[in-house]
Write a protein that holds these residues in place. Structure first.
Motif, PDB file in Angstrom:
ATOM      1  N   ILE A 124       0.839  -1.203   0.000  1.00 21.85           N
ATOM      2  CA  ILE A 124       0.000   0.000   0.000  1.00 21.85           C
ATOM      3  C   ILE A 124       0.871   1.250   0.000  1.00 21.85           C
ATOM      4  O   ILE A 124       0.559   2.232  -0.688  1.00 21.85           O
ATOM      5  CB  ILE A 124      -0.962  -0.021   1.202  1.00 21.85           C
ATOM      6  CG1 ILE A 124      -1.981  -1.145   1.042  1.00 21.85           C
ATOM      7  CG2 ILE A 124      -1.671   1.318   1.376  1.00 21.85           C
ATOM      8  CD1 ILE A 124      -2.852  -1.371   2.245  1.00 21.85           C
ATOM      9  N   CYS A 125       1.980   1.226   0.732  1.00 15.36           N
ATOM     10  CA  CYS A 125       2.894   2.374   0.749  1.00 15.36           C
ATOM     11  C   CYS A 125       3.482   2.625  -0.638  1.00 15.36           C
ATOM     12  O   CYS A 125       3.574   3.781  -1.081  1.00 15.36           O
ATOM     13  CB  CYS A 125       4.014   2.150   1.759  1.00 15.36           C
ATOM     14  SG  CYS A 125       3.497   2.206   3.466  1.00 15.36           S
ATOM     15  N   ILE A 126       3.876   1.578  -1.312  1.00 17.76           N
ATOM     16  CA  ILE A 126       4.412   1.731  -2.663  1.00 17.76           C
ATOM     17  C   ILE A 126       3.343   2.299  -3.592  1.00 17.76           C
ATOM     18  O   ILE A 126       3.628   3.182  -4.411  1.00 17.76           O
ATOM     19  CB  ILE A 126       4.960   0.390  -3.176  1.00 17.76           C
ATOM     20  CG1 ILE A 126       6.216   0.014  -2.390  1.00 17.76           C
ATOM     21  CG2 ILE A 126       5.261   0.444  -4.667  1.00 17.76           C
ATOM     22  CD1 ILE A 126       6.745  -1.357  -2.673  1.00 17.76           C
ATOM     23  N   SER A 127       2.116   1.828  -3.444  1.00 17.22           N
ATOM     24  CA  SER A 127       1.019   2.365  -4.255  1.00 17.22           C
ATOM     25  C   SER A 127       0.796   3.846  -3.966  1.00 17.22           C
ATOM     26  O   SER A 127       0.550   4.633  -4.884  1.00 17.22           O
ATOM     27  CB  SER A 127      -0.271   1.590  -3.982  1.00 17.22           C
ATOM     28  OG  SER A 127      -0.097   0.235  -4.265  1.00 17.22           O
ATOM     29  N   GLY A 128       0.875   4.230  -2.694  1.00 15.29           N
ATOM     30  CA  GLY A 128       0.727   5.640  -2.332  1.00 15.29           C
ATOM     31  C   GLY A 128       1.824   6.505  -2.917  1.00 15.29           C
ATOM     32  O   GLY A 128       1.581   7.635  -3.356  1.00 15.29           O
ATOM     33  N   VAL A 175       2.476  10.310  -9.688  1.00 13.41           N
ATOM     34  CA  VAL A 175       1.656  10.517 -10.883  1.00 13.41           C
ATOM     35  C   VAL A 175       0.861  11.816 -10.789  1.00 13.41           C
ATOM     36  O   VAL A 175       0.761  12.566 -11.766  1.00 13.41           O
ATOM     37  CB  VAL A 175       0.724   9.299 -11.103  1.00 13.41           C
ATOM     38  CG1 VAL A 175      -0.345   9.593 -12.131  1.00 13.41           C
ATOM     39  CG2 VAL A 175       1.541   8.092 -11.508  1.00 13.41           C
ATOM     40  N   ARG A 176       0.306  12.089  -9.606  1.00 15.41           N
ATOM     41  CA  ARG A 176      -0.488  13.314  -9.419  1.00 15.41           C
ATOM     42  C   ARG A 176       0.374  14.525  -9.094  1.00 15.41           C
ATOM     43  O   ARG A 176      -0.144  15.618  -8.910  1.00 15.41           O
ATOM     44  CB  ARG A 176      -1.499  13.102  -8.302  1.00 15.41           C
ATOM     45  CG  ARG A 176      -2.548  12.065  -8.658  1.00 15.41           C
ATOM     46  CD  ARG A 176      -3.600  11.966  -7.617  1.00 15.41           C
ATOM     47  NE  ARG A 176      -4.306  13.229  -7.498  1.00 15.41           N
ATOM     48  CZ  ARG A 176      -5.052  13.562  -6.469  1.00 15.41           C
ATOM     49  NH1 ARG A 176      -5.193  12.742  -5.463  1.00 15.41           N
ATOM     50  NH2 ARG A 176      -5.664  14.728  -6.437  1.00 15.41           N
ATOM     51  N   GLN A 177       1.676  14.340  -9.008  1.00 18.47           N
ATOM     52  CA  GLN A 177       2.647  15.372  -8.667  1.00 18.47           C
ATOM     53  C   GLN A 177       2.329  16.012  -7.318  1.00 18.47           C
ATOM     54  O   GLN A 177       2.488  17.208  -7.115  1.00 18.47           O
ATOM     55  CB  GLN A 177       2.749  16.415  -9.773  1.00 18.47           C
ATOM     56  CG  GLN A 177       3.304  15.843 -11.037  1.00 18.47           C
ATOM     57  CD  GLN A 177       3.478  16.879 -12.123  1.00 18.47           C
ATOM     58  OE1 GLN A 177       3.065  18.019 -11.977  1.00 18.47           O
ATOM     59  NE2 GLN A 177       4.103  16.464 -13.210  1.00 18.47           N
ATOM     60  N   GLU A 178       1.902  15.180  -6.376  1.00 16.45           N
ATOM     61  CA  GLU A 178       1.695  15.573  -4.983  1.00 16.45           C
ATOM     62  C   GLU A 178       2.911  15.070  -4.209  1.00 16.45           C
ATOM     63  O   GLU A 178       2.915  13.974  -3.673  1.00 16.45           O
ATOM     64  CB  GLU A 178       0.409  14.939  -4.429  1.00 16.45           C
ATOM     65  CG  GLU A 178      -0.852  15.375  -5.095  1.00 16.45           C
ATOM     66  CD  GLU A 178      -1.346  16.708  -4.565  1.00 16.45           C
ATOM     67  OE1 GLU A 178      -0.899  17.127  -3.480  1.00 16.45           O
ATOM     68  OE2 GLU A 178      -2.156  17.322  -5.257  1.00 16.45           O
ATOM     69  N   TRP A 179       3.960  15.877  -4.151  1.00 15.79           N
ATOM     70  CA  TRP A 179       5.232  15.422  -3.616  1.00 15.79           C
ATOM     71  C   TRP A 179       5.176  15.206  -2.116  1.00 15.79           C
ATOM     72  O   TRP A 179       5.832  14.295  -1.606  1.00 15.79           O
ATOM     73  CB  TRP A 179       6.333  16.394  -4.007  1.00 15.79           C
ATOM     74  CG  TRP A 179       6.384  16.588  -5.485  1.00 15.79           C
ATOM     75  CD1 TRP A 179       6.119  17.731  -6.175  1.00 15.79           C
ATOM     76  CD2 TRP A 179       6.666  15.589  -6.482  1.00 15.79           C
ATOM     77  NE1 TRP A 179       6.233  17.508  -7.529  1.00 15.79           N
ATOM     78  CE2 TRP A 179       6.569  16.204  -7.747  1.00 15.79           C
ATOM     79  CE3 TRP A 179       6.994  14.243  -6.427  1.00 15.79           C
ATOM     80  CZ2 TRP A 179       6.785  15.515  -8.923  1.00 15.79           C
ATOM     81  CZ3 TRP A 179       7.212  13.557  -7.606  1.00 15.79           C
ATOM     82  CH2 TRP A 179       7.114  14.200  -8.839  1.00 15.79           C
TER      83      TRP A 179
END
Length: 135
Positions: free
Chosen positions: A22-26, A32-36
């Motif tokens: 789940i962490c890797i998915s997050g 992808v969403r550029q939410e650093w």
């Protein structure tokens, strides 16, 4: 460590492996969403997951001792449950803050996740007594 608690730590380790996925998915979603900041939260959660998981893996592979020190085993088990609960609640709160949610909503979610996580994991992964063959 008794065999029941070693097996309980193995089950908890499997849950932590799932949380690592789940962490890797997050992290991927954040990139992808550029939410650093969101990606950084999941990166930190994955790191602490690995730290907690290493301790749990070491306990799961501890050879069974001849003496049953169940009091010590129970203390170690509850400490690990609380560590995992804190990891889950801190991750939820930090991810909510990174997404710009109100702080009070994040705090309520973190408290709820902590208690549900600790009690749910104790039911899912907790030590089980073996039934005797005579029953």
């Amino acid at each position: 460590m008794t065999s029941a608690y070693s097996e309980a730590h193995r089950r908890l380790d499997r849950i932590l492996i799932f949380f690592f996925v789940i962490c890797i998915s997050g992290i991927i979603v954040g990139i992808v969403r550029q939410e650093w900041l969101f990606a950084a939260v999941w990166l930190a959660a994955g790191f602490f997951n690995g730290v907690i998981g290493a301790s749990i893996r070491r306990l799961a592979n501890t050879p069974e001792t001849g003496e049953d020190d169940e009091f010590f085993d129970r203390q170690v088990w509850f400490r690990n449950l609380v560590n995992v609960g804190q990891l889950l609640s801190a991750t939820v709160m930090a991810a909510g803050i990174a997404l710009g949610q109100p702080w009070w909503r994040d705090a309520l979610a973190a408290v709820a996740i902590f208690f549900v996580g600790v009690f749910g994991l104790s039911l899912l992964c907790g030590p089980r007594k073996k039934r005797s063959a005579q029953q």
